[in-house]
Motif scaffolding. Structure first.
Motif, mmCIF file in Angstrom:
data_model
loop_
_atom_site.group_PDB
_atom_site.id
_atom_site.type_symbol
_atom_site.label_atom_id
_atom_site.label_comp_id
_atom_site.label_asym_id
_atom_site.label_seq_id
_atom_site.Cartn_x
_atom_site.Cartn_y
_atom_site.Cartn_z
ATOM 1 N N ASP A 74 -22.421 -52.249 -44.769
ATOM 2 C CA ASP A 74 -21.466 -53.238 -44.906
ATOM 3 C C ASP A 74 -19.890 -52.784 -43.817
ATOM 4 O O ASP A 74 -19.641 -51.833 -43.401
ATOM 5 C CB ASP A 74 -20.282 -52.960 -46.170
ATOM 6 C CG ASP A 74 -19.966 -52.148 -46.953
ATOM 7 O OD1 ASP A 74 -19.863 -50.633 -45.745
ATOM 8 O OD2 ASP A 74 -19.341 -51.785 -47.825
ATOM 9 N N ASN A 99 -19.603 -58.393 -52.723
ATOM 10 C CA ASN A 99 -20.815 -58.542 -51.717
ATOM 11 C C ASN A 99 -22.581 -58.421 -52.339
ATOM 12 O O ASN A 99 -23.491 -58.320 -52.075
ATOM 13 C CB ASN A 99 -21.114 -57.038 -50.895
ATOM 14 C CG ASN A 99 -19.781 -57.399 -49.710
ATOM 15 O OD1 ASN A 99 -19.330 -59.005 -49.456
ATOM 16 N ND2 ASN A 99 -19.250 -56.624 -49.165
ATOM 17 N N SER A 117 -18.320 -52.694 -52.700
ATOM 18 C CA SER A 117 -19.784 -53.022 -52.064
ATOM 19 C C SER A 117 -21.617 -51.949 -51.857
ATOM 20 O O SER A 117 -21.980 -52.427 -51.233
ATOM 21 C CB SER A 117 -18.958 -53.630 -50.779
ATOM 22 O OG SER A 117 -19.884 -53.689 -50.268
ATOM 23 N N SER A 142 -12.942 -53.812 -48.343
ATOM 24 C CA SER A 142 -13.631 -55.098 -48.531
ATOM 25 C C SER A 142 -14.159 -56.336 -48.131
ATOM 26 O O SER A 142 -14.061 -57.270 -48.049
ATOM 27 C CB SER A 142 -12.711 -55.548 -50.147
ATOM 28 O OG SER A 142 -13.893 -55.881 -50.697
#
Length: 346
Positions: free
Chosen positions: A225, A208, A88, A303
């Motif tokens: 993120d 992502n 990510s 995540s």
């Protein structure tokens, strides 16, 4: 060897294992000034998602590492979640991963080899989905199970997106629902339903990769993120790095379907409380906000989704594009406004 739950072997799980933001700040507070390298476009100065080195006028190398202890008991699922989380950071910088190295620490006196192989297989499966190899790694015998990746990616300098480049007036989009920490706390106490587990797994194993696509749009100004510091923590990093206020609208935040009821029932992680103690002075909350709802805002997201700052007039179409790309929880949750660097929840 006696069968054990993976989560029983760890004192914490997923991104809830991260050091509190205040501790990390103490450790790294003077680091940025001590390393003046012209090619280092992104280091530790704004708490961004990965390091970035510019090779030439066309190429930047993105480097990151992320690993943690189990958030679930199924070894294959644990491997998938950890690998998705590690990759990510590359996507959050606007990059595309090109390879990964495995990071593995296992208590071999408590886990059999087949279990460890399934953890690695889960990570391999996610990397295959991302189109990259696991090209090596490092392993140790450790007291608690640990797995993750060091990931390498590439991007053009013009497509690099940071957490510190939001602009006044930008709309703020969140691409995934909030509630991973709440669900994991319930799971560890065997209070999470099968549907809840499936919902958590679907979100935490969703790459992502949309970040790489968003970075090719000049109307997208900043990306980060949302992981261990929660929505407020990573939003605050964006606000402070960009020198503005993020106004977050409570009514627009997407949550996992059972997140609110589980939070009210007390399934809240210790990391959520540590997060608030670390950065609560940078956040303005409604005076009547119940503590359980505040815990959702600081809930550590293993995540988690991307937080995206973009031109306000383009936000509806960008959000629709994200949703159509496979992120059904994507929502416009607020805006960047002029003011002191911080978060204003309304």
């Amino acid at each position: 060897m006696t069968s054990v739950r993976l989560t029983d072997l760890a004192h914490g799980g997923g991104c809830g294992c991260k050091l509190a933001p205040s501790v990390l700040q103490q450790l790294l507070g003077d680091k940025a000034a001590s390393m003046p390298f012209a090619g280092l476009l992104v280091g530790t100065e704004t708490g961004d998602d990965a390091a970035v080195w510019q090779v030439d006028e066309r190429t930047c190398v993105i480097a990151t590492t992320d690993f943690f202890m189990p958030v679930v008991d199924d070894p294959y699922d644990f491997g998938r979640i950890a690998a998705t989380n590690a990759l990510s950071d590359v996507y959050a910088m606007g990059g595309k991963p090109i390879m990964a190295l495995a990071i593995l620490g296992m208590p071999l006196d408590k886990l059999d080899v087949d279990t460890v192989r399934r953890i690695l297989a889960g990570g391999d499966a996610i990397c295959a989905e991302a189109g990259i190899p696991v090209a090596g790694g490092h392993s140790i015998d450790s007291a608690e199970p640990i797995y993750g990746l060091a990931a390498i990616g590439l991007c053009a300098p013009s497509q690099l997106r940071r957490n510190a480049t939001a602009q006044v007036g930008d709309a703020i989009i969140l691409t995934k629902g909030i509630g991973v920490g709440i669900y994991s706390a319930a799971f560890k106490k065997q209070a999470l339903s099968a549907d809840g587990y499936d919902e958590m797994l679907a979100s935490t194993t969703l790459l992502n990769r949309i970040g790489h696509e968003l970075a090719q749009d000049g109307d997208v100004h900043a990306i980060t993120d949302v992981t261990g510091f929660g929505l407020l923590g990573h939003g605050l990093e964006m606000a402070r790095g960009s020198g503005l206020t993020l106004r977050i609208e409570l009514a627009h935040i997407p949550y996992f379907t059972q997140a609110e009821s589980l939070a009210q029932a007390g399934y809240i992680t210790g990391a959520s409380k540590r997060n608030w103690n670390s950065y609560g002075d940078g956040v303005s909350l409604p005076t009547d906000l119940p503590e359980w709802r505040r815990a959702l805002l600081t809930d550590p997201q293993t995540s988690g989704g991307l937080l995206v700052a973009c031109k306000p007039e383009k936000a509806p179409s960008i959000c629709s594009m994200i949703e159509a790309a496979g992120y059904p929880s994507a929502r416009i949750i607020g805006a960047a406004v002029a003011g002191d660097a911080g978060i204003d929840v309304v």
